[in-house]
Design a protein around this motif. Structure first.
Motif, short mmCIF file in Angstrom:
data_model
loop_
_atom_site.label_atom_id
_atom_site.label_comp_id
_atom_site.label_asym_id
_atom_site.label_seq_id
_atom_site.Cartn_x
_atom_site.Cartn_y
_atom_site.Cartn_z
N ASN A 1 11.08 -13.95 5.43
CA ASN A 1 9.79 -13.57 6.31
C ASN A 1 9.97 -14.35 7.65
N ASN B 1 8.46 -3.67 -1.34
CA ASN B 1 7.57 -2.74 -0.54
C ASN B 1 6.17 -2.74 -1.11
N GLU C 1 -0.47 -4.99 4.54
CA GLU C 1 0.21 -5.07 5.81
C GLU C 1 1.59 -5.33 5.39
N PRO C 2 2.62 -4.54 6.15
CA PRO C 2 3.89 -4.58 5.76
C PRO C 2 4.39 -5.96 5.60
N ASP D 1 4.24 -3.54 15.11
CA ASP D 1 4.59 -2.55 14.10
C ASP D 1 3.70 -1.36 14.08
N PHE D 2 2.27 -1.38 14.47
CA PHE D 2 1.69 -0.30 14.49
C PHE D 2 1.84 0.36 15.91
N HIS E 1 3.01 -8.42 4.59
CA HIS E 1 2.55 -8.78 3.34
C HIS E 1 2.83 -8.22 1.74
N CYS E 2 4.14 -7.67 2.13
CA CYS E 2 4.97 -6.83 0.96
C CYS E 2 5.84 -7.64 0.77
N ASN F 1 2.30 -7.31 13.41
CA ASN F 1 1.71 -6.05 12.86
C ASN F 1 1.32 -5.26 14.05
N ASN G 1 1.65 -13.35 12.45
CA ASN G 1 1.63 -12.23 11.39
C ASN G 1 1.03 -11.30 12.15
N ALA H 1 3.17 -0.59 1.13
CA ALA H 1 2.94 -1.19 2.49
C ALA H 1 2.43 0.17 3.39
N TYR H 2 1.26 -0.26 4.20
CA TYR H 2 0.62 0.58 5.01
C TYR H 2 -0.29 1.49 4.23
N VAL I 1 10.27 -13.70 0.86
CA VAL I 1 11.19 -12.85 0.98
C VAL I 1 10.37 -11.28 1.41
N ILE J 1 10.55 -7.17 3.01
CA ILE J 1 11.02 -5.91 2.55
C ILE J 1 12.50 -5.82 2.75
#
Lengths: 254, 254
Positions: free
Chosen positions: A178, B23, B15-16, A39-40, B18-19, A36, A32, B74-75, A171, A173
Motif C-alpha cells: 500500500n 477487497n 475505505e478502499p 478516488d472519490f 483500508h481493504c 480517498n 490516505n 470496499a465502498y 498489502v 487490493i
C-alpha cells in the motif's frame, strides 16, 4: 451522469486513534485521505478505478508531495479539495488543498498518476478513456502554491539504516504494498523524541517499482543541505532477486 | 446536554485503501471503527475521554472480542451500533453491532473498559464520575449474541515466532502502543497465502500491560483444538527490563 464541478470537496475527521502522541493527525493518515479524495473525485466523474476496472485498467500513483503549515488535531473536521490540473497521454497531475471548517488552510498536495493496463502492466493512453472524458474536468486557475516534486538524487554506496519485512496488513487490493504504508515506514525512521522537537513541513515520494508481501524493504537515508532535510531511498529484496529500488522520498522538517 | 438514546449508531465507510487483497475491510480497521464508535458514544453522553481528561482520568480498553459472519467490502457503508450493558465500580462492558445499510448484520463485538487516574495510573471509580452518569445509559435488552472473551491460557516455554520493534507510527495520544496496532501485528503472523484460504471468524484480545515506542514486541503462537484456532501472546522487552506480558489473543479462522 450529471456534470459535476471540476473541484471535488470531501469531508474527513481527524480520528483520535489516527493521531500521534501530540494529538495531531499522522501524515500517513492525511496521505490516505488525499488518496480517498482522489478516488472519490475520479469515480464520481466517471474516470475512477470503478470504471477503469471494467475495462481492465487502473490508476497508478507515481508521485505525491504534501506540504503543511500545520496538521488537524484530534476531532477536527477538515475538507480535502482535489482537482486535475493537467492530463496528458501518459500522466495526469492532480492537486489537493486541505482546509478546515472555518477556512483555515492546513496545506496542499500535488500528485502525478499514470494509467496501466492490468494484463500487460504497460502504460495505457489516458486520453483514450471514454473519449478523453478527463479533459472536460481540467482546472488550471485554482491555486496550489507549493512546488512540484523535486528529483531526489540517487543515494549510492550507503548502508541501509533499517530493513523490515512486509506482511498481510501492508498489502492492498492490487496485491502490492500500500502506497500509504511506505509513508509510514519512512516516517518511522525518526523516533518520538525527534517528533517532539520537529514537525514535518513537506513530504515527497516517488514510486519507482511495486513491492509485494514477503519482500524485505531496505531504507537508506542521507541528509541534504540542512540538518532537517533528508533524502530516503527504499529498495526491496527477496529470495529470488537482488536489491531493486522501490521509492525515493524527501522529508523536510521544521 | 440533551438526553440521548442508550444505543449510539455511527456511520462508516469501508475505505478502499483500508481493504485487503480480497477487497474486504481489514480487521484492524474494523477494530478502529469500533473504538471510534465507543469514543463518539461516550463523548456524546458526557462520560467520554473529552470530559475525563478535564478531571485527569481516562478510559483504558481491557478486552475486545469481535466476531464476524463476513466483512464489509470496499465502498460499503456500514453502521456501528454501540451501547454499555453494564457498569461496575472498576469495569464497564460495552457491546457493538456492525450492520450494513440494508440491515445486513456483519457481526458483533464485546469490550471491557477500566478507568484510571492519569497521575497515579491506578483504577478510578467509574460510578463516581458525574454522579454515576453512565448508569443512566445501561442497555441490557438489545441482543449481542456472541460469547464473552474467554480466558486465554498462558503459553509457557515457547520461542517467539516473531519479534518486531515499535516506532513513531505505533504510538497513540497517551504515548502507548495503539490498541489497534497489536491487532494488526497479530494478524500479520499469517501471510496472504493463508488469508486466501481462511477468513477471520473471531478475534479476541486482552490488554495486560502498556508498551511504549522503542519496546521490542515478541509474538508466541500456539494452536488450540482445531487447526484454525490459535492463542497468541505478546510480550515486550527493552534495554532496562526482562520480558513482560503485554497482550493475550485468540484468533479463530474458518
Amino acid at each position: 451522469m450529471e456534470k459535476l464541478s471540476k473541484i471535488g470537496r470531501y469531508e474527513f475527521l481527524a480520528e483520535p486513534f489516527h493521531c500521534d502522541f501530540s494529538n495531531h493527525l499522522f501524515m500517513g493518515h492525511l496521505g490516505n485521505h488525499l488518496l480517498n479524495a482522489a478516488d472519490f473525485h475520479s469515480n464520481d466523474r466517471g474516470y475512477g478505478m470503478n470504471y477503469l476496472n471494467t475495462v481492465n485498467k487502473t490508476w497508478v500513483l507515481s508521485r505525491l508531495a504534501i506540504e503543511v503549515m500545520d496538521m488537524p488535531k484530534a476531532y477536527d473536521k477538515f475538507f480535502v479539495e482535489t482537482w486535475v490540473d493537467s492530463a496528458l497521454r501518459s500522466f495526469t497531475s492532480r492537486n489537493f488543498k486541505i482546509v478546515g471548517e472555518s477556512g483555515h488552510v492546513y496545506g496542499y498536495g500535488k500528485s502525478v498518476w499514470a494509467m496501466i493496463d492490468l494484463d500487460t502492466r504497460h502504460p495505457a493512453d489516458i486520453l483514450a478513456v471514454r473519449g478523453g472524458l478527463i479533459t472536460e474536468y481540467i482546472e488550471t486557475e485554482y491555486p496550489c502554491p507549493i512546488e512540484k516534486s523535486s528529483r531526489v538524487k540517487l543515494l549510492v554506496g550507503a548502508t541501509p539504516i533499517r530493513s523490515i519485512d512486509t506482511y498481510y496488513n501492508d498489502v492492498d487490493i492490487n496485491g502490492h504494498i500500500n502506497s500509504v504504508k511506505y509513508i509510514e515506514h519512512v516516517l518511522d525512521l525518526w523516533d518520538v523524541a525527534w517528533y517532539k522537537q520537529h514537525c514535518i513541513k513537506r513530504f515527497e515520494i516517488a514510486y519507482v517499482a511495486e513491492s509485494h508481501q514477503g519482500d524485505r524493504l531496505h531504507f537508506y537515508r542521507e541528509g541534504r543541505d540542512s540538518d532537517t532535510d533528508f533524502n530516503v531511498r527504499i529498495t526491496k529484496s527477496n529470495r529470488d532477486s537482488a536489491e531493486v529500488e522501490v521509492c525515493r522520498c524527501r522529508v523536510q522538517f521544521v
